[in-house]
Design a protein around this motif. Structure first.
Motif, short mmCIF file in Angstrom:
data_model
loop_
_atom_site.label_atom_id
_atom_site.label_comp_id
_atom_site.label_asym_id
_atom_site.label_seq_id
_atom_site.Cartn_x
_atom_site.Cartn_y
_atom_site.Cartn_z
N TYR A 255 -24.78 12.61 -9.91
CA TYR A 255 -23.65 12.30 -9.04
C TYR A 255 -23.35 13.52 -8.18
O TYR A 255 -23.34 14.66 -8.66
CB TYR A 255 -22.41 11.92 -9.86
CG TYR A 255 -22.58 10.64 -10.64
CD1 TYR A 255 -22.38 9.41 -10.04
CD2 TYR A 255 -22.96 10.67 -11.98
CE1 TYR A 255 -22.55 8.24 -10.74
CE2 TYR A 255 -23.11 9.51 -12.70
CZ TYR A 255 -22.91 8.29 -12.07
OH TYR A 255 -23.07 7.13 -12.79
N LEU B 115 -20.65 14.74 -4.73
CA LEU B 115 -19.38 14.38 -4.11
C LEU B 115 -19.50 14.50 -2.60
O LEU B 115 -20.04 15.48 -2.08
CB LEU B 115 -18.27 15.31 -4.60
CG LEU B 115 -17.99 15.28 -6.10
CD1 LEU B 115 -16.89 16.27 -6.45
CD2 LEU B 115 -17.61 13.89 -6.55
N THR B 116 -19.01 13.50 -1.90
CA THR B 116 -19.02 13.49 -0.45
C THR B 116 -17.62 13.13 0.06
O THR B 116 -16.83 12.49 -0.65
CB THR B 116 -20.07 12.49 0.09
OG1 THR B 116 -20.07 12.56 1.51
CG2 THR B 116 -19.79 11.08 -0.36
N ASN B 117 -17.30 13.58 1.28
CA ASN B 117 -15.99 13.26 1.86
C ASN B 117 -16.16 12.37 3.09
O ASN B 117 -17.27 11.99 3.45
CB ASN B 117 -15.20 14.53 2.16
CG ASN B 117 -15.84 15.41 3.22
OD1 ASN B 117 -16.65 14.97 4.01
ND2 ASN B 117 -15.45 16.67 3.24
N GLN B 118 -15.06 12.07 3.75
CA GLN B 118 -15.09 11.16 4.89
C GLN B 118 -15.79 11.77 6.10
O GLN B 118 -16.12 11.06 7.04
CB GLN B 118 -13.67 10.70 5.24
CG GLN B 118 -12.81 11.74 5.95
CD GLN B 118 -11.98 12.59 5.01
OE1 GLN B 118 -12.32 12.76 3.86
NE2 GLN B 118 -10.89 13.13 5.51
N MET C 25 -14.01 15.84 -8.61
CA MET C 25 -13.44 15.18 -7.45
C MET C 25 -11.93 15.36 -7.44
O MET C 25 -11.33 15.65 -6.39
CB MET C 25 -13.78 13.68 -7.49
CG MET C 25 -13.22 12.90 -6.33
SD MET C 25 -13.76 11.19 -6.27
CE MET C 25 -13.02 10.50 -7.72
N ASN D 215 -9.82 17.47 -4.62
CA ASN D 215 -8.78 16.78 -3.87
C ASN D 215 -7.43 17.46 -4.00
O ASN D 215 -6.62 17.38 -3.09
CB ASN D 215 -8.69 15.32 -4.31
CG ASN D 215 -7.93 14.48 -3.32
OD1 ASN D 215 -6.84 14.03 -3.60
ND2 ASN D 215 -8.51 14.28 -2.15
N ARG E 16 -10.88 12.38 1.60
CA ARG E 16 -11.17 11.13 0.90
C ARG E 16 -12.54 11.32 0.27
O ARG E 16 -13.57 11.15 0.91
CB ARG E 16 -11.16 9.94 1.86
CG ARG E 16 -9.84 9.74 2.54
CD ARG E 16 -8.77 9.34 1.54
NE ARG E 16 -7.45 9.38 2.14
CZ ARG E 16 -6.51 10.24 1.79
NH1 ARG E 16 -6.73 11.13 0.87
NH2 ARG E 16 -5.32 10.20 2.37
N GLU F 256 -15.62 10.71 -2.40
CA GLU F 256 -16.29 9.62 -3.10
C GLU F 256 -17.44 10.18 -3.94
O GLU F 256 -18.01 11.22 -3.62
CB GLU F 256 -16.87 8.62 -2.10
CG GLU F 256 -15.85 7.92 -1.25
CD GLU F 256 -16.50 6.99 -0.24
OE1 GLU F 256 -17.75 6.87 -0.24
OE2 GLU F 256 -15.77 6.38 0.55
N LEU F 257 -17.75 9.46 -5.00
CA LEU F 257 -18.93 9.78 -5.80
C LEU F 257 -20.13 9.09 -5.17
O LEU F 257 -20.04 7.94 -4.75
CB LEU F 257 -18.77 9.28 -7.23
CG LEU F 257 -17.69 9.89 -8.09
CD1 LEU F 257 -17.70 9.25 -9.46
CD2 LEU F 257 -17.87 11.37 -8.21
N LEU F 258 -21.23 9.81 -5.13
CA LEU F 258 -22.46 9.23 -4.61
C LEU F 258 -23.54 9.43 -5.67
O LEU F 258 -23.81 10.54 -6.09
CB LEU F 258 -22.86 9.92 -3.30
CG LEU F 258 -24.09 9.40 -2.60
CD1 LEU F 258 -23.90 7.95 -2.17
CD2 LEU F 258 -24.41 10.27 -1.40
#
Length: 152
Positions: free
Chosen positions: A5, A7-10, A43, A47, A54, A56-58
């Motif tokens: 996993y 972590l990515t943001n908007q 995450m 945050n 924002r 998200e898990l990828l």
């Protein structure tokens, strides 16, 4: 372990091992974990540092060297302009500038208060014991108080 996993943001940026947001083109520098609960904790921590993100898990598959394979649609079209080297060099264009309405005033009266002028105390009015009948001083003028001892 067939996947990890990340972590990515908007803004299509990825969290690095040093908690910086970078583009995902260098998969060796990315934060990654095989445990979903660890990724969720990371995450949450990321945050709390910036609540406007924002995150998200990828879930990514691993390549032969055990590095995450970031899908092409998850990457941004252009590499990030503000790299870690650019920020360290102090490039003023890359750093966010404060809004002019948020800049502090040149003079803050609360931070530098004016000294309060000193006022001379007013002398106490002299009271004449004859003005108040029934009140007499406890010590007669010719007698010393009891706390003072006589000549030794």
């Amino acid at each position: 372990m067939s996947h990890v996993y990340v972590l990515t943001n908007q803004h299509q940026q990825f969290l690095s091992k040093s908690n910086e947001w970078i583009d995902g083109r260098e998969s060796t520098k990315l934060f990654r974990t095989e445990h979903k609960d660890v990724a969720i904790n990371q995450m949450f921590e990321a945050n709390t540092r910036d609540v406007t993100l924002r995150i998200e898990l990828l879930e990514c598959a691993l390549d032969t060297k055990k590095h995450p394979q970031i899908p092409a649609e998850a990457l941004s079209d252009e590499p990030l302009l503000a790299t870690e080297e650019g920020i360290a060099a102090g490039d003023p264009e890359e750093l966010p500038q404060p809004d002019p309405s948020e800049t502090p005033p040149e003079y803050n009266p609360e931070a530098d208060p004016q000294p309060v002028p000193e006022v001379e105390p007013q002398p106490q009015p002299e009271v004449n014991p004859d003005q108040f009948p029934g009140t007499t001083p406890e010590v007669e003028p010719n007698q010393p108080p009891e706390s003072v001892s006589g000549p030794a």
